[in-house]
Design an enzyme around this catalytic site. Structure first.
Site, short mmCIF file in Angstrom:
data_model
loop_
_atom_site.label_atom_id
_atom_site.label_comp_id
_atom_site.label_asym_id
_atom_site.label_seq_id
_atom_site.Cartn_x
_atom_site.Cartn_y
_atom_site.Cartn_z
N ASP A 97 0.87 -1.17 0.00
CA ASP A 97 0.00 0.00 0.00
C ASP A 97 0.91 1.23 0.00
OD1 ASP A 97 -2.09 1.78 0.10
OD2 ASP A 97 -3.14 0.79 1.74
C1 BGC Z 1 -5.02 3.20 0.11
C2 BGC Z 1 -5.07 2.17 -1.00
C3 BGC Z 1 -4.89 2.84 -2.33
C4 BGC Z 1 -3.58 3.58 -2.34
C5 BGC Z 1 -3.28 4.29 -3.64
C6 BGC Z 1 -3.81 4.09 -0.02
O1 BGC Z 1 -3.93 5.17 0.84
O2 BGC Z 1 -5.03 2.56 1.35
O3 BGC Z 1 -6.30 1.48 -0.94
O4 BGC Z 1 -4.96 1.90 -3.36
O5 BGC Z 1 -3.62 4.55 -1.31
O6 BGC Z 1 -4.03 5.44 -3.78
#
Ligand code: BGC
Length: 777
Positions: A317
């Site tokens: 993530d």
């Molecule tokens: C989120 C993810 C997301 C990623 C990219 C993170 O803050 O938890 O679900 O895919 O950002 O934007």
């Protein structure tokens, strides 16, 4: 409350910037096309025309063989290049700019990520976009919120809404819609497949996930992933694992025993993995049993890659990578979204670690191979994205797909006075609250899809991420006006007395209640915010013909429930949500959604009445969370075990017709069992019922588990025979020492039900002892 996606904050707001944004967007397609021509010379090769120097373009070979062939040609630097991803939204939009930020020049503006390809070998760039309800946009200048935004796209209803459809076909169709818009927007990796089980009713991201049950969540999300990947776009499955709350999400250390984990959240992921076969899994921010999820050997190497045989790659993530050597050796294959992490762990440092032998060359090959395998398997080499082709998106068709999803998802919770469908003789309908005159709500954060035409309401959150609070311009009021001869009027409900006075004079009142939730913030409690409970109570007191339509991220409490005539849960219903709500209220569509999560009567009934962690803790803290309290007994299982009576049970959902379920028989079949029964429509209109089979055995985490379900459409007076099979893992207990699922010999109860608390018929089945391997085979 905390709003701390790492360093991401709202952007600057000058009109000059808004102008720059539009200019930038106009350039994007040109840049993207140029990129493709330069970078993927061999990508379009026909099956019969495999270039001699690119044998991996032979589509007759397996993805595995193709990945091996191309890997042989790659230098170590090239292999490792694939393991490092950039954030693809310009730093100038961040209120607090990301330190060390590098803008990837070929990335798609306002998107989540970019991993550069290798032109000399025809390895395409990886263009990554969020998320699970459609093609999201990271951040937009404030002025653009209500304006035509360059990436206006179709949004499905929230993930929990799609789970409420109990319809794998609907989930697949929604996934394919997202995949189509993603591909035509120039993306080949969709950060979708959110499915953390609903352990915490206040979790600010429940709206992105699939509810509380491993089977339902796994089947629905698995089908969505399958739909996305049918469009040659890799989907993730996320957030692996136990990312059950947003408070302290970067530091929380959730404790859970292996057995309970395998029978709950991990089982949900396991089922979704089997159905959807995602090319990628996104590991979560939090820690599990002491280790960060993105360097958690147990989760990544043992469970995912060894036990389940996952062949794709694990991406972190954004901001979830914490090391080079432990992360690489414990299963992370790609660091995402630089510069959200504290260091560029998978850039120079990873190369050094390989050179020094701390990460083996075999592991470096494995990391690259997993990424390449997914790219071959899902078709990124053979059907490359062609830059921005969004002008060819069929928004009318996609809007209908979203609308169907919403219409299958909306749950009729209560209809005691028969207020719904709305009477054709009503002369005046008063609509109150939640901007129902102009739009429907959506959930906030990285999954935010901006609608065509911009938000129907200027941002009311005003504090940056996870805002803005976006309302899709699909008006429930207009939808109703088009379908009724009654006079339809609207009040915003801010003046409770005025609303109650107007309610007295109306034939019917429809109060819209809303709970906006978003990434990075948990709800403080389960009440509707901003005095809405008092508003509903006052209106219902003035006119008992009050219908409440809720748009919430997940479960809420309803202190006014006894006073209102009808309640409808519409979730966040997507970009065609207003139309869907109007069709359900007027009876043009017969509601058929059922709850994918228990609605508790109060927080006291939940495993953690007080949320664990503390929003005031900083990112170097180490708060602990105890998921062993409930273990695998999540949701209805917890309620059954404790003997609590929920406000509304898991699986509950009414219809404008009535169904009679009968004739249940059950017998062992294969390694599981088969249940057969019939569903009769005993009412006057056609409708869809969600028949549920629960199973019960000895020594389980809770008295019963959902074993199977089937949504069936039945015409009035007609009956339909239904057969379903129960996966043997749902009849077994997991044994951590031997890594097996064991079905004990003995009698099992099989229950036919309309919800977790409404059992219609029970039979007993005798099963022989069985041992299944870790995959459940
Ligand atoms: C989120 C993810 C997301 C990623 C990219 C993170 O803050 O938890 O679900 O895919 O950002 O934007």
């Amino acid at each position: 409350m905390t709003a701390s996606r790492p360093l991401l904050e709202k952007l600057a707001t000058t009109t000059a910037l808004a102008g720059a944004l539009i200019a930038l967007a106009a350039l994007a397609p040109v840049a993207a096309n140029a990129q493709l021509t330069n970078n993927a010379p061999g990508a379009a090769a026909a099956k019969t025309d495999v270039p001699a120097d690119q044998p991996w373009m032979n589509t007759k070979l397996s993805a595995e063989a193709r990945a091996d062939l191309i890997l042989k040609e790659m230098t170590l630097a090239e292999k490792l290049q694939l393991t490092f991803g950039y954030f693809s939204t310009d730093n100038k939009w961040q209120i607090t700019p990301l330190k060390n930020y590098v803008y990837p020049k070929d990335g798609r503006p306002f998107s989540a990520g970019f991993v550069p390809g290798i032109p000399r070998l025809g390895i395409p760039n990886q263009w990554q976009s969020d998320a699970g309800v459609g093609v999201a946009t990271q951040t937009v200048p404030k002025e653009s919120v209500t304006a035509e935004f360059p990436r206006g796209r179709t949004a499905l209803p929230s993930g929990i809404a799609t789970a409420a459809t109990w319809s794998p076909e609907t989930a697949f169709a929604g996934g394919a819609m997202i995949g189509n818009e993603s591909f035509l927007s120039g993306f080949n990796v969709q950060l979708a497949g959110g499915m953390n089980l609903l352990r915490e009713a206040r979790n600010g991201r429940n709206f992105e996930y699939g509810g509380e049950d491993p089977l339902l969540s796994g089947v629905i999300t698995g089908n969505e992933i399958k739909g996305i990947q049918s469009q040659n776009v890799i989907s993730t499955m996320k957030h692996f694992a136990f990312n059950g709350q947003e408070t302290n999400r970067f530091t929380m250390d959730h404790q859970i025993e292996d057995k309970s984990a395998r029978e709950s959240d991990l089982l949900a992921f396991q089922i979704a993995n089997e159905i959807g076969q995602p090319g990628s899994v996104m590991c979560a921010y939090n820690r599990v049993n002491g280790f960060y999820a993105c360097e958690n050997d147990w989760l990544l190497n043992q469970v995912l890659k060894t036990d389940w045989g996952f062949k794709g790659y694990v991406m972190s993530d954004w901001g979830a990578t914490h090391s080079t050597i432990p992360a690489a050796n414990h299963g992370l294959d790609q660091q995402s979204g630089w510069a959200f992490d504290r260091s560029n762990y998978f850039e120079g440092a990873l190369r050094e670690a390989v050179n020094n032998g701390y990460v083996s060359e075999a592991r470096a090959n494995d990391m690259a191979k997993r990424i390449l395998w997914a790219m071959f398997e899902v078709g990124l080499f053979d059907k490359p994205v062609k830059g921005d082709q969004s002008s060819t998106i069929d928004f009318v068709k996609n809007g209908k797909i979203s609308q169907t999803d919403a219409e299958e998802a909306i749950v009729l919770l209560k209809n005691t006075l028969g207020l719904l469908p709305l009477s054709k003789t009503a002369r005046s309908i008063l609509i109150v609250g939640a901007h129902a005159d102009v739009g429907v709500l959506s959930g906030g954060g990285s999954s935010q899809v901006y609608p065509i035409g911009g938000s129907a309401v200027p941002d009311e959150f005003g504090k940056g991420f996870p805002g803005p609070k976006v309302w899709y311009p699909s008006s429930p009021m207009k939808g109703l006006q088009a379908r009724t001869a009654a006079t339809v009027s609207y009040l915003d409900g801010k003046d409770v007395k005025a609303a109650a006075a107007a309610a007295k004079k109306a034939d019917v009142v429809i109060v819209f209640g809303e709970q906006w939730t978003g990434e990075s913030i948990d709800a403080p409690d389960l009440n509707l915010p901003n005095n809405q409970d008092a508003l509903i109570a006052a209106v219902a007191k003035a006119n008992k013909k009050t219908v409440v339509v809720l748009q919430t991220g997940g479960p809420v409490v309803m202190p006014w429930l006894a006073k209102v005539g009808a309640v409808v849960e519409a979730w966040y219903p997507g970009t065609s949500g207003g139309e869907a709500i109007a069709r359900v209220l007027t009876g043009e569509v017969n509601p058929s959604g059922h709850l994918p999560a228990t609605f508790p009567a109060s927080l006291d009934q939940t495993p953690r009445p007080v949320l664990e962690g503390d929003p005031k803790l900083d990112q170097d803290s180490h708060p602990m969370g105890n998921y062993n309290i409930e273990g695998a007994a999540i949701g209805y299982k917890w309620f059954d075990k404790k003997g609590y009576k929920p406000l509304f049970a898991f699986g509950h959902g009414l219809s404008y017709t009535t169904f009679a379920l009968s004739g249940l028989t059950a017998a062992p079949e294969g390694k599981g069992l088969k249940a057969s029964f019939s569903v009769k429509n005993t009412g006057a209109v056609s409708g869809k019922d969600v028949a549920q089979i629960y199973v019960s055995g000895n020594g389980w985490e809770a008295p019963k588990r959902l074993g199977a379900f089937k949504k069936v459409e039945v015409a009035p007076g007609q009956s339909q025979s239904v057969s379903v099979t129960v996966d043997p893992r749902l009849l077994a207990t997991y044994d951590s020492a031997s890594k097996t699922w064991t079905v004990a010999a003995g009698d099992y109860k099989v229950m036919l039900a309309t919800s977790a608390t409404e059992i219609v018929q029970t039979v007993t089945v005798r099963l022989d002892a069985q041992t299944l391997n870790v995959k459940g085979e």
